[in-house]
Design a protein around this motif. Structure first.
Motif, PDB file in Angstrom:
ATOM      1  N   ASN A   6      52.562 -59.871 -15.665  1.00 47.54           N
ATOM      2  CA  ASN A   6      51.685 -58.833 -15.118  1.00 47.54           C
ATOM      3  C   ASN A   6      52.191 -57.441 -15.469  1.00 47.54           C
ATOM      4  O   ASN A   6      53.357 -57.249 -15.778  1.00 47.54           O
ATOM      5  CB  ASN A   6      51.608 -58.965 -13.595  1.00 47.54           C
ATOM      6  CG  ASN A   6      50.995 -60.279 -13.180  1.00 47.54           C
ATOM      7  OD1 ASN A   6      49.799 -60.460 -13.263  1.00 47.54           O
ATOM      8  ND2 ASN A   6      51.839 -61.216 -12.765  1.00 47.54           N
ATOM      9  N   TYR A   7      51.284 -56.466 -15.360  1.00 46.82           N
ATOM     10  CA  TYR A   7      51.634 -55.068 -15.585  1.00 46.82           C
ATOM     11  C   TYR A   7      51.287 -54.298 -14.326  1.00 46.82           C
ATOM     12  O   TYR A   7      50.124 -54.221 -13.933  1.00 46.82           O
ATOM     13  CB  TYR A   7      50.859 -54.537 -16.785  1.00 46.82           C
ATOM     14  CG  TYR A   7      51.114 -53.082 -17.119  1.00 46.82           C
ATOM     15  CD1 TYR A   7      52.387 -52.520 -17.029  1.00 46.82           C
ATOM     16  CD2 TYR A   7      50.079 -52.267 -17.550  1.00 46.82           C
ATOM     17  CE1 TYR A   7      52.618 -51.200 -17.351  1.00 46.82           C
ATOM     18  CE2 TYR A   7      50.302 -50.934 -17.884  1.00 46.82           C
ATOM     19  CZ  TYR A   7      51.573 -50.407 -17.782  1.00 46.82           C
ATOM     20  OH  TYR A   7      51.797 -49.092 -18.103  1.00 46.82           O
ATOM     21  N   ASN A  11      52.192 -47.651  -8.904  1.00 39.55           N
ATOM     22  CA  ASN A  11      51.932 -48.075  -7.533  1.00 39.55           C
ATOM     23  C   ASN A  11      52.460 -47.004  -6.588  1.00 39.55           C
ATOM     24  O   ASN A  11      53.507 -46.438  -6.825  1.00 39.55           O
ATOM     25  CB  ASN A  11      52.658 -49.386  -7.201  1.00 39.55           C
ATOM     26  CG  ASN A  11      52.259 -50.504  -8.121  1.00 39.55           C
ATOM     27  OD1 ASN A  11      52.329 -50.386  -9.328  1.00 39.55           O
ATOM     28  ND2 ASN A  11      51.848 -51.599  -7.555  1.00 39.55           N
ATOM     29  N   GLY A  12      51.791 -46.766  -5.499  1.00 37.89           N
ATOM     30  CA  GLY A  12      52.287 -45.814  -4.514  1.00 37.89           C
ATOM     31  C   GLY A  12      53.530 -46.311  -3.808  1.00 37.89           C
ATOM     32  O   GLY A  12      54.385 -45.532  -3.404  1.00 37.89           O
ATOM     33  N   GLY A  13      53.667 -47.625  -3.655  1.00 36.43           N
ATOM     34  CA  GLY A  13      54.807 -48.219  -2.962  1.00 36.43           C
ATOM     35  C   GLY A  13      55.564 -49.155  -3.878  1.00 36.43           C
ATOM     36  O   GLY A  13      56.028 -48.761  -4.942  1.00 36.43           O
ATOM     37  N   ASP A  14      55.671 -50.427  -3.480  1.00 32.37           N
ATOM     38  CA  ASP A  14      56.390 -51.434  -4.260  1.00 32.37           C
ATOM     39  C   ASP A  14      55.430 -52.163  -5.196  1.00 32.37           C
ATOM     40  O   ASP A  14      54.299 -52.471  -4.820  1.00 32.37           O
ATOM     41  CB  ASP A  14      57.024 -52.472  -3.333  1.00 32.37           C
ATOM     42  CG  ASP A  14      57.963 -51.858  -2.310  1.00 32.37           C
ATOM     43  OD1 ASP A  14      58.557 -50.808  -2.607  1.00 32.37           O
ATOM     44  OD2 ASP A  14      58.100 -52.442  -1.208  1.00 32.37           O
ATOM     45  N   ALA A  15      55.914 -52.478  -6.410  1.00 34.46           N
ATOM     46  CA  ALA A  15      55.107 -53.301  -7.313  1.00 34.46           C
ATOM     47  C   ALA A  15      55.028 -54.733  -6.763  1.00 34.46           C
ATOM     48  O   ALA A  15      53.956 -55.303  -6.647  1.00 34.46           O
ATOM     49  CB  ALA A  15      55.703 -53.297  -8.713  1.00 34.46           C
ATOM     50  N   MET A  30      56.978 -53.423 -14.680  1.00 40.54           N
ATOM     51  CA  MET A  30      56.777 -52.607 -13.483  1.00 40.54           C
ATOM     52  C   MET A  30      57.162 -51.183 -13.844  1.00 40.54           C
ATOM     53  O   MET A  30      58.319 -50.936 -14.193  1.00 40.54           O
ATOM     54  CB  MET A  30      57.619 -53.140 -12.333  1.00 40.54           C
ATOM     55  CG  MET A  30      57.139 -54.493 -11.841  1.00 40.54           C
ATOM     56  SD  MET A  30      58.424 -55.422 -11.016  1.00 40.54           S
ATOM     57  CE  MET A  30      58.749 -56.674 -12.232  1.00 40.54           C
ATOM     58  N   GLU A  31      56.208 -50.276 -13.761  1.00 39.86           N
ATOM     59  CA  GLU A  31      56.428 -48.929 -14.259  1.00 39.86           C
ATOM     60  C   GLU A  31      55.855 -47.902 -13.293  1.00 39.86           C
ATOM     61  O   GLU A  31      54.696 -47.988 -12.892  1.00 39.86           O
ATOM     62  CB  GLU A  31      55.734 -48.809 -15.626  1.00 39.86           C
ATOM     63  CG  GLU A  31      55.909 -47.503 -16.321  1.00 39.86           C
ATOM     64  CD  GLU A  31      55.301 -47.543 -17.707  1.00 39.86           C
ATOM     65  OE1 GLU A  31      55.979 -47.091 -18.635  1.00 39.86           O
ATOM     66  OE2 GLU A  31      54.153 -48.014 -17.858  1.00 39.86           O
ATOM     67  N   ILE A  53      61.667 -53.068 -15.730  1.00 39.77           N
ATOM     68  CA  ILE A  53      61.412 -52.252 -14.540  1.00 39.77           C
ATOM     69  C   ILE A  53      61.869 -50.844 -14.878  1.00 39.77           C
ATOM     70  O   ILE A  53      63.059 -50.607 -15.094  1.00 39.77           O
ATOM     71  CB  ILE A  53      62.162 -52.801 -13.316  1.00 39.77           C
ATOM     72  CG1 ILE A  53      61.801 -54.271 -13.078  1.00 39.77           C
ATOM     73  CG2 ILE A  53      61.852 -51.955 -12.081  1.00 39.77           C
ATOM     74  CD1 ILE A  53      62.668 -54.974 -12.061  1.00 39.77           C
ATOM     75  N   ARG A  54      60.915 -49.912 -14.914  1.00 37.21           N
ATOM     76  CA  ARG A  54      61.266 -48.564 -15.356  1.00 37.21           C
ATOM     77  C   ARG A  54      60.510 -47.492 -14.584  1.00 37.21           C
ATOM     78  O   ARG A  54      59.416 -47.727 -14.092  1.00 37.21           O
ATOM     79  CB  ARG A  54      61.044 -48.407 -16.854  1.00 37.21           C
ATOM     80  CG  ARG A  54      59.607 -48.547 -17.306  1.00 37.21           C
ATOM     81  CD  ARG A  54      59.455 -48.532 -18.827  1.00 37.21           C
ATOM     82  NE  ARG A  54      59.889 -47.282 -19.405  1.00 37.21           N
ATOM     83  CZ  ARG A  54      59.059 -46.303 -19.760  1.00 37.21           C
ATOM     84  NH1 ARG A  54      57.764 -46.446 -19.599  1.00 37.21           N
ATOM     85  NH2 ARG A  54      59.536 -45.191 -20.275  1.00 37.21           N
TER      86      ARG A  54
END
Length: 135
Positions: A6-7, A11-15, A30-31, A53-54
């Motif tokens: 997934n991409y 996100n405003g919070g946690d991916a 996760m970006e 994760i970046r």
């Protein structure tokens, strides 16, 4: 369960936010998450493999008696790469490449210098995290 391929962007919070989960997380990007790329909480035991994760506030955080297994992830350009709170137990296998400003391990804040392995720089850290390096 599993979260694969997934991409997650801006996100405003946690991916990914885990609660009492034994889940396999593989091959995700996760970006730009406003908080964590992966939040591991409430006695979760995930296997987190081959993710990028970046640009998140925190790459991976573990708390609340959780035990994530983190294998071959690339965690870069986050304010904090990996954050382990008390009552948690992170195991890192292989070398996660990172260019984060800090790694917090328990009550210790560890700053990294690019190109320097913590194996020689920080011999007092637990063996499970000594091989974590910056390339």
């Amino acid at each position: 369960g599993e979260v694969i391929g997934n991409y997650f962007k801006d996100n405003g919070g946690d991916a990914i936010d885990l609660c009492r989960s034994d889940i396999y997380i593989d091959g995700n990007l996760m970006e730009g998450s406003g908080d964590k790329g992966v939040s591991v909480g409430e006695e979760s035991n995930p296997i987190i493999v081959n993710n990028l994760i970046r640009m998140c506030e925190i790459g991976i955080a573990s708390k609340d008696r959780s035990n994530p297994l983190i294998i071959n992830n690339t965690i870069v350009e986050n304010n904090n790469g990996i954050d382990e709170e008390p009552l948690s137990n992170i195991d890192i296998i292989l070398s996660a490449r990172t260019a984060n400003r800090v790694l917090r391990y328990g009550d210790r804040i560890v700053s990294f210098i690019p190109g320097v392995s913590t194996k020689n720089l920080l011999p007092d850290l637990p063996a499970k995290i000594r091989h974590y390096s910056i390339n």
